[in-house]
Design an enzyme around this catalytic site. Structure first.
Site, PDB file in Angstrom:
ATOM      1  CG  ASP A  82      42.756  71.594  97.264  1.00  0.00           C
ATOM      2  OD1 ASP A  82      42.556  72.506  96.603  1.00  0.00           O
ATOM      3  OD2 ASP A  82      42.260  71.064  98.267  1.00  0.00           O
TER       4      ASP A  82
ATOM      5  CG  HIS B 243      28.450  91.515 117.430  1.00  0.00           C
ATOM      6  ND1 HIS B 243      28.697  91.426 118.623  1.00  0.00           N
ATOM      7  CD2 HIS B 243      27.787  90.253 117.475  1.00  0.00           C
ATOM      8  CE1 HIS B 243      28.468  90.422 119.372  1.00  0.00           C
ATOM      9  NE2 HIS B 243      27.979  89.652 118.575  1.00  0.00           N
TER      10      HIS B 243
ATOM     11  CD  GLN C 283      41.310  67.458  99.668  1.00  0.00           C
ATOM     12  OE1 GLN C 283      40.299  67.088 100.403  1.00  0.00           O
ATOM     13  NE2 GLN C 283      41.453  68.881  99.499  1.00  0.00           N
TER      14      GLN C 283
ATOM     15  CG  ASP D 264      38.621  79.811 105.488  1.00  0.00           C
ATOM     16  OD1 ASP D 264      39.045  78.650 105.349  1.00  0.00           O
ATOM     17  OD2 ASP D 264      37.542  80.113 104.743  1.00  0.00           O
TER      18      ASP D 264
ATOM     19  CB  CYS E 232      29.739  91.742 122.766  1.00  0.00           C
ATOM     20  SG  CYS E 232      30.877  92.401 121.361  1.00  0.00           S
TER      21      CYS E 232
ATOM     22  CB  CYS F 235      32.104  94.739 119.397  1.00  0.00           C
ATOM     23  SG  CYS F 235      30.518  94.871 118.739  1.00  0.00           S
TER      24      CYS F 235
ATOM     25  CG  ASP G 223      41.315  78.061  98.874  1.00  0.00           C
ATOM     26  OD1 ASP G 223      39.889  77.675  99.128  1.00  0.00           O
ATOM     27  OD2 ASP G 223      42.376  77.206  98.657  1.00  0.00           O
ATOM     28  CB  SER G 224      44.556  76.933  94.965  1.00  0.00           C
ATOM     29  OG  SER G 224      43.565  75.801  95.580  1.00  0.00           O
ATOM     30  N   GLY G 225      41.447  78.245  94.634  1.00  0.00           N
ATOM     31  CA  GLY G 225      40.263  78.162  93.785  1.00  0.00           C
ATOM     32  C   GLY G 225      40.018  76.793  93.387  1.00  0.00           C
ATOM     33  N   GLY G 226      40.348  75.573  93.852  1.00  0.00           N
ATOM     34  CA  GLY G 226      39.873  74.379  93.453  1.00  0.00           C
ATOM     35  C   GLY G 226      38.693  74.091  94.295  1.00  0.00           C
ATOM     36  CG  PHE G 227      35.917  74.518  98.302  1.00  0.00           C
ATOM     37  CD1 PHE G 227      35.357  75.807  98.539  1.00  0.00           C
ATOM     38  CD2 PHE G 227      35.732  73.327  98.864  1.00  0.00           C
ATOM     39  CE1 PHE G 227      34.147  75.434  99.207  1.00  0.00           C
ATOM     40  CE2 PHE G 227      34.472  73.209  99.507  1.00  0.00           C
ATOM     41  CZ  PHE G 227      33.757  74.172  99.886  1.00  0.00           C
TER      42      PHE G 227
ATOM     43  N   GLY H 197      38.943  69.027 102.539  1.00  0.00           N
ATOM     44  CA  GLY H 197      37.975  67.880 102.327  1.00  0.00           C
ATOM     45  C   GLY H 197      37.271  67.806 103.646  1.00  0.00           C
TER      46      GLY H 197
ATOM     47  CB  CYS I 262      27.881  95.137 121.955  1.00  0.00           C
ATOM     48  SG  CYS I 262      27.384  93.782 120.670  1.00  0.00           S
TER      49      CYS I 262
END
Ligand code: AFQ
Length: 372
Positions: free
Chosen positions: A147, A336, A190, A267, A305, A307, A93-97, A217, A310
């Protein structure tokens, strides 16, 4: 071309799609959930464990890696893949957020954003060009435009000015991006919760012809039905032959509802974050292990599950680990939770293949305890 999307099938009942994203470090089957590795690690997981649970791509972050250890060190190491020993796709991610939500924000100008580091309070400045330079150094397969993610709520005037600046910044990012053959630059749409603003942003950003697009956004505190409504009129404005990434989402219900509304990539920090609080996502809804009722419960976290966690440990043992503040607790819950979300996406891909995604949603919601 760094990123090539292959649309395999469109669902007959919904806006869902089955696809493949071809990247220099491998192919990603969509719809996909991408584990978050903010500081060049998916917290408490080794790359081998991430492969065991079939994680196809992970996320990292410009803001964090620029501040620590510094993108020039990562470049010296041969890039992020080598530095963290992950040879599959990486999206940064670009770091804006993060600047807006983490750093002690100083000021936004046309040039970029001045902020104080959340680590030591030192002053920094990130411009669109700088955000691209950092991601070029990191060598991630998919990089994001710099952004501004407008807060929620925000009035129409703020959102309009912000989306128009994000468009100007997107143009600067496209111009600054060097490694177009090895790194695909995604644009970010946005426009807040306003239909006309989303239309304007989608038009301006898709006109720049990126290899993929994100819906930004959202997942910033708005009610889920409002997020779904925004998706309903935004994804149709995005090219069908390019990947669509909904940033910062999310919980199991949002993943299913997002896929139904045409999203391919997600994500979210939830699975590893709630894991550190001893909370698991299970087929019967959330389990918070510190509750006394699990003291002598010798059944698995999730009976459905298969995994590693579990198959080998009981709730009683996991509760003990959590109460004793043992490091293994975070590891077993993270393993898990990530497995649970990756398995959910595999089941969703299967349901799209078999044209029964709506039945799958109904069955999942009834068991998980969501109301439709
Ligand atoms: C949680 N909700 C949410 N997250 C958003 C994020 C961050 C997505 N997750 C990134 C990973 C987390 C740390 C390492 C990378 C957003 N990012 C950008 N650039 N723009 C958004 O509008 C944007 C919007 C977002 N909404």
């Amino acid at each position: 071309m760094a990123i090539k999307y292959e649309l395999i099938k469109e669902c007959k009942q919904t806006g869902a799609r089955l696809g493949k994203i071809h990247t220099p470090h491998g192919t990603i089957e969509t719809p996909i959930f991408m584990p978050v590795g903010t500081q060049a690690t998916v917290k408490s997981m080794t790359p081998e464990e991430l492969k065991e649970i079939e994680s196809q791509i992970i996320l990292s972050n410009t803001y964090h890696l620029y501040l620590r250890p510094g993108h020039d060190l990562v470049e010296k190491a041969g890039g992020l893949h080598k530095f963290m020993n992950w040879d599959r796709p990486i999206l940064t991610d670009s770091g804006g957020f993060q600047v807006f939500s983490l750093g002690d924000l100083r000021k936004i100008s046309e040039e970029g954003v001045e902020f104080r580091s959340h680590i030591d309070g030192s002053k920094h400045f990130i411009s669109p060009e700088k955000a691209i330079e950092i991601q070029n150094s990191l060598g991630s397969d998919i990089i994001m435009a710099f952004d501004e993610c407008a807060p929620y709520p925000a009035d129409r005037e703020y959102v309009k000015n912000s989306l128009e600046r994000t468009t100007r910044w997107a143009k600067r990012c496209k111009k600054a991006h060097k490694n177009t053959d090895t790194q695909g630059l995604f644009g970010i749409i946005q426009g807040g919760i306003y239909k006309d603003m989303r239309e304007q942003s989608a038009k301006e950003i898709t006109e720049l012809d990126f290899p993929g697009y994100a819906v930004g956004g959202l997942s910033v505190g708005e009610p889920k039905p409002l997020m779904y409504e925004v998706l309903e009129y935004t994804t149709p404005l995005m090219p069908k032959n390019k990947p669509r990434y909904l940033m910062g989402v999310g919980s199991p219900d949002c993943l299913i509802e997002g896929v139904i509304r045409g999203i391919d990539m997600f994500d979210c920090v939830l699975p590893t974050r709630i894991a550190r609080n001893g909370t698991a996502m299970t087929s019967q809804g959330r389990v918070t292990i510190k509750q006394a009722r699990f003291y002598d419960d010798f059944t698995p976290l999730d009976p459905e599950c298969d995994c590693y966690t579990c198959r080998n440990y009981t709730k009683a043992y996991l509760r003990h680990l959590f109460k004793a503040n043992e490091i293994l607790s975070a590891r077993l819950f993270s393993y898990h939770n990530l497995y649970f979300l990756l398995k959910l996406m595999k089941n969703i891909r299967e349901a799209i293949k078999n044209d029964n995604l709506l039945d799958y949603r109904k069955e999942f919601f009834e068991k998980y305890g969501y109301e439709l």
